[in-house]
Design a protein around this motif. Structure first.
Motif, PDB file in Angstrom:
ATOM      1  N   PRO A 146       0.997  14.596   9.441  1.00  8.86           N
ATOM      2  CA  PRO A 146       1.914  13.320   9.359  1.00  8.86           C
ATOM      3  C   PRO A 146       1.856  12.302   8.185  1.00  8.86           C
ATOM      4  O   PRO A 146       2.715  11.966   7.691  1.00  8.86           O
ATOM      5  CB  PRO A 146       1.651  12.788  10.788  1.00  8.86           C
ATOM      6  N   ALA A 147       0.451  12.049   7.709  1.00 14.24           N
ATOM      7  CA  ALA A 147       0.449  11.072   6.627  1.00 14.24           C
ATOM      8  C   ALA A 147       0.742  11.624   5.565  1.00 14.24           C
ATOM      9  O   ALA A 147       1.523  10.756   4.593  1.00 14.24           O
ATOM     10  CB  ALA A 147      -1.149  10.588   6.738  1.00 14.24           C
ATOM     11  N   ALA A 148       0.408  12.812   5.049  1.00 16.16           N
ATOM     12  CA  ALA A 148       0.887  13.424   3.876  1.00 16.16           C
ATOM     13  C   ALA A 148       2.273  13.661   3.651  1.00 16.16           C
ATOM     14  O   ALA A 148       2.905  13.531   2.832  1.00 16.16           O
ATOM     15  CB  ALA A 148       0.299  14.887   3.826  1.00 16.16           C
ATOM     16  N   ALA A 149       3.014  13.738   4.973  1.00 14.91           N
ATOM     17  CA  ALA A 149       4.290  14.049   5.160  1.00 14.91           C
ATOM     18  C   ALA A 149       5.311  12.478   4.816  1.00 14.91           C
ATOM     19  O   ALA A 149       5.996  12.425   4.099  1.00 14.91           O
ATOM     20  CB  ALA A 149       4.750  14.505   6.571  1.00 14.91           C
ATOM     21  N   ARG A 150       4.875  11.551   5.335  1.00 17.79           N
ATOM     22  CA  ARG A 150       5.169  10.037   5.112  1.00 17.79           C
ATOM     23  C   ARG A 150       4.978  10.005   3.742  1.00 17.79           C
ATOM     24  O   ARG A 150       6.026   9.477   3.201  1.00 17.79           O
ATOM     25  CB  ARG A 150       4.287   9.136   5.979  1.00 17.79           C
ATOM     26  N   GLU A 151       4.054  10.269   3.076  1.00 13.33           N
ATOM     27  CA  GLU A 151       3.635   9.972   1.519  1.00 13.33           C
ATOM     28  C   GLU A 151       4.739  10.913   0.603  1.00 13.33           C
ATOM     29  O   GLU A 151       5.651  10.275  -0.186  1.00 13.33           O
ATOM     30  CB  GLU A 151       2.395  10.125   1.109  1.00 13.33           C
ATOM     31  N   ALA A 152       4.964  12.091   1.220  1.00 14.69           N
ATOM     32  CA  ALA A 152       5.791  12.959   0.475  1.00 14.69           C
ATOM     33  C   ALA A 152       7.166  12.541   0.618  1.00 14.69           C
ATOM     34  O   ALA A 152       8.025  12.394  -0.490  1.00 14.69           O
ATOM     35  CB  ALA A 152       5.433  14.298   0.814  1.00 14.69           C
ATOM     36  N   ARG A 153       7.574  12.206   1.830  1.00 18.89           N
ATOM     37  CA  ARG A 153       8.931  12.004   2.092  1.00 18.89           C
ATOM     38  C   ARG A 153       9.260  10.714   1.437  1.00 18.89           C
ATOM     39  O   ARG A 153      10.364  10.462   0.559  1.00 18.89           O
ATOM     40  CB  ARG A 153       9.165  11.702   3.531  1.00 18.89           C
ATOM     41  N   ALA A 154       8.410   9.426   1.184  1.00 21.62           N
ATOM     42  CA  ALA A 154       8.689   8.363   0.431  1.00 21.62           C
ATOM     43  C   ALA A 154       9.011   8.653  -1.198  1.00 21.62           C
ATOM     44  O   ALA A 154       9.665   8.015  -1.692  1.00 21.62           O
ATOM     45  CB  ALA A 154       7.552   7.475   0.593  1.00 21.62           C
ATOM     46  N   GLY A 155       8.031   9.565  -1.513  1.00 20.24           N
ATOM     47  CA  GLY A 155       8.350   9.983  -2.814  1.00 20.24           C
ATOM     48  C   GLY A 155       9.581  10.808  -2.984  1.00 20.24           C
ATOM     49  O   GLY A 155      10.140  10.267  -4.106  1.00 20.24           O
ATOM     50  N   TRP A 156       9.917  11.580  -2.344  1.00 15.59           N
ATOM     51  CA  TRP A 156      11.093  12.306  -2.484  1.00 15.59           C
ATOM     52  C   TRP A 156      12.489  11.358  -2.237  1.00 15.59           C
ATOM     53  O   TRP A 156      13.395  11.557  -3.117  1.00 15.59           O
ATOM     54  CB  TRP A 156      11.192  13.593  -0.929  1.00 15.59           C
ATOM     55  N   GLU A 157      12.223  10.389  -1.536  1.00 12.89           N
ATOM     56  CA  GLU A 157      13.244   9.541  -1.236  1.00 12.89           C
ATOM     57  C   GLU A 157      13.474   8.480  -2.449  1.00 12.89           C
ATOM     58  O   GLU A 157      14.701   8.331  -2.716  1.00 12.89           O
ATOM     59  CB  GLU A 157      13.361   8.547   0.162  1.00 12.89           C
ATOM     60  N   ARG A 158      12.373   8.210  -3.227  1.00 13.79           N
ATOM     61  CA  ARG A 158      12.376   7.304  -4.268  1.00 13.79           C
ATOM     62  C   ARG A 158      12.804   8.394  -5.692  1.00 13.79           C
ATOM     63  O   ARG A 158      12.863   7.582  -6.817  1.00 13.79           O
ATOM     64  CB  ARG A 158      11.495   6.357  -4.394  1.00 13.79           C
ATOM     65  N   GLY A 159      12.637   9.588  -5.523  1.00 15.38           N
ATOM     66  CA  GLY A 159      12.791  10.479  -6.694  1.00 15.38           C
ATOM     67  C   GLY A 159      11.583  10.674  -7.482  1.00 15.38           C
ATOM     68  O   GLY A 159      11.669  10.996  -8.681  1.00 15.38           O
ATOM     69  N   ALA A 160      10.427  10.358  -6.866  1.00 18.60           N
ATOM     70  CA  ALA A 160       9.055  10.404  -7.640  1.00 18.60           C
ATOM     71  C   ALA A 160       8.061  10.952  -6.595  1.00 18.60           C
ATOM     72  O   ALA A 160       7.541  10.147  -6.058  1.00 18.60           O
ATOM     73  CB  ALA A 160       8.771   9.422  -8.444  1.00 18.60           C
ATOM     74  N   LEU A 161       7.845  12.412  -6.717  1.00 21.71           N
ATOM     75  CA  LEU A 161       6.553  12.957  -5.829  1.00 21.71           C
ATOM     76  C   LEU A 161       5.340  12.332  -6.264  1.00 21.71           C
ATOM     77  O   LEU A 161       5.275  12.636  -7.543  1.00 21.71           O
ATOM     78  CB  LEU A 161       6.746  14.382  -5.501  1.00 21.71           C
ATOM     79  N   SER A 162       4.303  11.922  -5.725  1.00 18.79           N
ATOM     80  CA  SER A 162       3.217  11.826  -6.334  1.00 18.79           C
ATOM     81  C   SER A 162       2.459  13.164  -6.806  1.00 18.79           C
ATOM     82  O   SER A 162       2.937  14.273  -6.580  1.00 18.79           O
ATOM     83  CB  SER A 162       2.136  11.356  -5.092  1.00 18.79           C
ATOM     84  N   GLY A 163       1.486  13.208  -7.415  1.00 21.31           N
ATOM     85  CA  GLY A 163       0.732  14.176  -8.119  1.00 21.31           C
ATOM     86  C   GLY A 163       0.299  15.251  -6.767  1.00 21.31           C
ATOM     87  O   GLY A 163       0.396  16.305  -7.115  1.00 21.31           O
ATOM     88  N   ARG A 164      -0.323  14.685  -5.926  1.00 26.97           N
ATOM     89  CA  ARG A 164      -0.714  15.417  -4.736  1.00 26.97           C
ATOM     90  C   ARG A 164       0.223  16.123  -3.863  1.00 26.97           C
ATOM     91  O   ARG A 164       0.470  17.447  -3.691  1.00 26.97           O
ATOM     92  CB  ARG A 164      -1.539  14.605  -3.716  1.00 26.97           C
ATOM     93  N   SER A 165       1.568  15.218  -3.661  1.00 29.51           N
ATOM     94  CA  SER A 165       2.847  16.008  -3.124  1.00 29.51           C
ATOM     95  C   SER A 165       3.236  17.018  -3.965  1.00 29.51           C
ATOM     96  O   SER A 165       3.723  17.986  -3.454  1.00 29.51           O
ATOM     97  CB  SER A 165       3.630  14.929  -2.781  1.00 29.51           C
ATOM     98  N   ALA A 166       3.440  16.739  -5.180  1.00 32.29           N
ATOM     99  CA  ALA A 166       3.963  17.984  -6.091  1.00 32.29           C
ATOM    100  C   ALA A 166       3.144  19.077  -6.071  1.00 32.29           C
ATOM    101  O   ALA A 166       3.508  20.320  -5.934  1.00 32.29           O
ATOM    102  CB  ALA A 166       3.933  17.193  -7.658  1.00 32.29           C
ATOM    103  N   ARG A 167       1.823  18.984  -6.067  1.00 32.10           N
ATOM    104  CA  ARG A 167       0.946  20.219  -6.027  1.00 32.10           C
ATOM    105  C   ARG A 167       1.058  20.986  -4.513  1.00 32.10           C
ATOM    106  O   ARG A 167       1.142  22.126  -4.541  1.00 32.10           O
ATOM    107  CB  ARG A 167      -0.652  19.794  -6.158  1.00 32.10           C
ATOM    108  N   ASP A 168       0.982  19.933  -3.713  1.00 29.77           N
ATOM    109  CA  ASP A 168       1.338  20.429  -2.108  1.00 29.77           C
ATOM    110  C   ASP A 168       2.622  21.340  -2.132  1.00 29.77           C
ATOM    111  O   ASP A 168       2.690  22.488  -1.472  1.00 29.77           O
ATOM    112  CB  ASP A 168       1.263  19.445  -1.210  1.00 29.77           C
ATOM    113  N   LEU A 169       3.794  21.032  -2.570  1.00 27.82           N
ATOM    114  CA  LEU A 169       4.906  21.570  -2.550  1.00 27.82           C
ATOM    115  C   LEU A 169       5.027  22.855  -3.412  1.00 27.82           C
ATOM    116  O   LEU A 169       5.425  23.851  -3.192  1.00 27.82           O
ATOM    117  CB  LEU A 169       6.224  20.632  -3.178  1.00 27.82           C
TER     118      LEU A 169
END
Length: 94
Positions: A25-48
């Motif tokens: 859930p914590a990673a999902a919150r981080e990723a969703r926040a990045g997606w919603e602002r149009g900028a995934l973090s490096g970690r989220s981008a690698r995970d995707l």
């Protein structure tokens, strides 16, 4: 990126976020926040990028020989390439 490609990205990001929410859930919150602002973090981008590669379900197998998943989470090799291209266009190494 054309409209069809962006819809592919949207569909797969939604599926990825839903799965991530179930497992981290914590990673999902981080990723969703990045997606919603149009900028995934490096970690989220690698995970995707890793997730979409691992989830390719249309690999040319016959239905009784290999993976097949109907519905919104069905992922073709072209879908994977679309997501990877979208990530690269935003400066993420894939």
């Amino acid at each position: 990126m054309n409209g069809d490609e962006y819809r592919t990205v949207e569909r797969l990001v939604a599926a990825w976020l839903a799965e991530t929410e179930r497992h981290d859930p914590a990673a999902a919150r981080e990723a969703r926040a990045g997606w919603e602002r149009g900028a995934l973090s490096g970690r989220s981008a690698r995970d995707l990028a890793t997730w979409v590669t691992a989830r390719v379900t249309d690999t040319g197998f016959h239905e009784d020989e290999g993976p097949y998943l109907a519905g919104p989470e069905r992922i073709t090799p072209a879908d994977k390439d679309t997501v990877h291209g979208w990530l690269r266009a935003r400066g993420h190494p894939v």
